[in-house]
Motif scaffolding. Structure first.
Motif, short mmCIF file in Angstrom:
data_model
loop_
_atom_site.label_atom_id
_atom_site.label_comp_id
_atom_site.label_asym_id
_atom_site.label_seq_id
_atom_site.Cartn_x
_atom_site.Cartn_y
_atom_site.Cartn_z
N PHE A 146 25.86 25.97 -57.98
CA PHE A 146 26.46 25.36 -56.79
C PHE A 146 27.52 24.33 -57.17
O PHE A 146 28.59 24.25 -56.55
CB PHE A 146 25.38 24.70 -55.94
N ARG B 210 31.23 35.07 -52.46
CA ARG B 210 30.67 33.71 -52.43
C ARG B 210 31.76 32.67 -52.30
O ARG B 210 31.67 31.73 -51.50
CB ARG B 210 29.87 33.45 -53.72
N LEU B 211 32.82 32.84 -53.08
CA LEU B 211 33.93 31.88 -53.04
C LEU B 211 34.61 31.89 -51.67
O LEU B 211 34.94 30.83 -51.11
CB LEU B 211 34.94 32.23 -54.14
N LYS C 129 30.94 40.28 -55.58
CA LYS C 129 29.90 39.29 -55.27
C LYS C 129 30.43 37.87 -55.50
O LYS C 129 30.19 36.97 -54.70
CB LYS C 129 28.68 39.54 -56.16
N VAL C 130 31.18 37.71 -56.58
CA VAL C 130 31.73 36.39 -56.90
C VAL C 130 32.79 36.00 -55.87
O VAL C 130 32.80 34.88 -55.35
CB VAL C 130 32.33 36.39 -58.32
N MET D 219 31.37 30.27 -61.87
CA MET D 219 30.76 30.25 -60.53
C MET D 219 29.26 30.40 -60.64
O MET D 219 28.62 30.91 -59.73
CB MET D 219 31.34 31.38 -59.68
N MET E 92 30.83 25.79 -57.91
CA MET E 92 31.57 26.35 -56.77
C MET E 92 32.38 25.29 -56.03
O MET E 92 33.28 25.63 -55.25
CB MET E 92 30.59 27.01 -55.79
N SER F 89 36.21 25.96 -54.45
CA SER F 89 36.13 26.10 -52.99
C SER F 89 37.00 25.05 -52.30
O SER F 89 37.70 25.35 -51.32
CB SER F 89 34.68 25.96 -52.52
N VAL G 28 33.36 32.89 -48.67
CA VAL G 28 32.50 32.37 -47.60
C VAL G 28 32.41 30.85 -47.67
O VAL G 28 32.51 30.16 -46.65
CB VAL G 28 31.09 33.01 -47.70
N PHE G 29 32.22 30.32 -48.87
CA PHE G 29 32.09 28.87 -49.03
C PHE G 29 33.39 28.16 -48.64
O PHE G 29 33.39 27.14 -47.94
CB PHE G 29 31.71 28.55 -50.47
#
Length: 309
Positions: A171, A101-102, A97-98, A168, A174, A178, A104-105
């Motif tokens: 927001f 997110r990283l 999950k972490v 993370m 991130m 990112s 995709v961003f």
């Protein structure tokens, strides 16, 4: 289309079997006793033997591999961590999950910046914008990710205090990892988009469109860009697959509990089930991203879609 997707999914079976066999063989032949690493050097012989018996470590290679494949296929069980005793699938999903997110961003930043920069550089070839963009792209490709991460922490966390330096959980947290991870992606996509656009805008049909009086924006966005996107999408897919595999250095610099960091810690502890499960996860992620890229080819170019039947 459905038959094509089904064939590609079925083709994953021998690939995953081969990956599992190679990883299992490498770990089986690696020196070291997982029982001692899991229980410590002070563990008694009886405790070590009990650990080996409970995990089947003394069984022949083919018996261990067959049991691993059988449990994975029929029960969805790819083992338990020697260290935490938790199911491997749970360990990987928690970190996935972490990492997702990283990834995709970072990928969103790379695409949003890389494609427009590449298009403008191609349209304004040899201009000041083009020269500056290509120099920055070269810097972005050449700069080590961990070094950029440390610089960002020093500037934005230590001196300015704008963003957290680790984790993370929000927001704001991130942003720095990112940006650090997307630097190479922006550079690669920019260079690939520019190169592909330069090749397309010199084609006869682009010259014809301009001769017919089409607006330059229509020529670029409707006629040139779709035909230049195929190699760009390929690069995006490869880079996204790499990010889903876990960015080890970035996760280490920013103390992010992602897949890459989990794999590194598992290798240090010789936590074989975690390593095997992690490699299988990376193989599945790469295969699915490649499948998605192939489907995008058909959406971008109908001629390719016709071959999927």
């Amino acid at each position: 289309m459905i038959k094509y997707v089904a064939r590609r999914v079925l083709a994953l079976v021998p690939v995953l079997f081969g990956v599992a066999f190679i990883v299992f063989t490498l770990l089986y032949t690696t020196p070291g006793d997982p029982a001692k690493l899991a229980l410590g050097q002070q563990a008694t012989d009886e405790a070590l033997q009990e650990f080996r018996d409970s995990n089947g470590l003394d069984d022949p290679f083919l018996v261990q591999f067959g049991r691993y494949i059988s449990n994975a296929v029929f029960r969805g069980d790819i083992g338990r961590s020697y260290v935490t005793k938790r199911p491997v699938s749970s360990e990987i999903m928690d970190t996935f999950k972490v990492t997702l997110r990283l990834a995709v961003f970072s990928m969103a930043i790379s695409i949003v910046l890389g494609i427009p920069f590449g298009i403008i550089s191609a349209i304004k070839q040899y201009s000041i914008f083009d020269s500056v963009t290509m120099v920055l792209a070269l810097v972005g490709i050449s700069m080590p990710v961990f070094w950029l991460g440390l610089l960002l922490i020093l500037l934005f966390s230590v001196h300015l205090g704008w963003f957290p330096s680790s984790g993370m959980g929000s927001f704001a947290a991130m942003v720095l990892p990112s940006l650090s991870l997307s630097a190479q992606g922006v550079a690669i996509i920019t260079r690939m988009t520019r190169s592909s656009m330069l090749e397309v805008v010199r084609q006869d049909y682009i010259r014809t469109a301009r001769a017919k009086g089409q607006k330059e924006s229509v020529v670029i966005w409707r006629h040139a860009l779709p035909n230049a996107l195929i190699p760009v999408v390929t690069v995006i897919g490869i880079h996204f697959g790499y990010l889903l595999g876990g960015a080890v250095l970035t996760e280490s610099v920013f103390s992010i509990p992602g897949v890459g960091r989990l794999m590194v810690e598992a290798i240090k502890m010789r936590d074989y089930p975690i390593v095997q499960g992690g490699v299988l996860y990376i193989a599945i992620a790469y295969s699915l991203v490649n499948l998605l890229v192939d489907l995008l080819y058909g959406w971008i170019d109908p001629r390719i879609k016709a071959q999927y039947r």
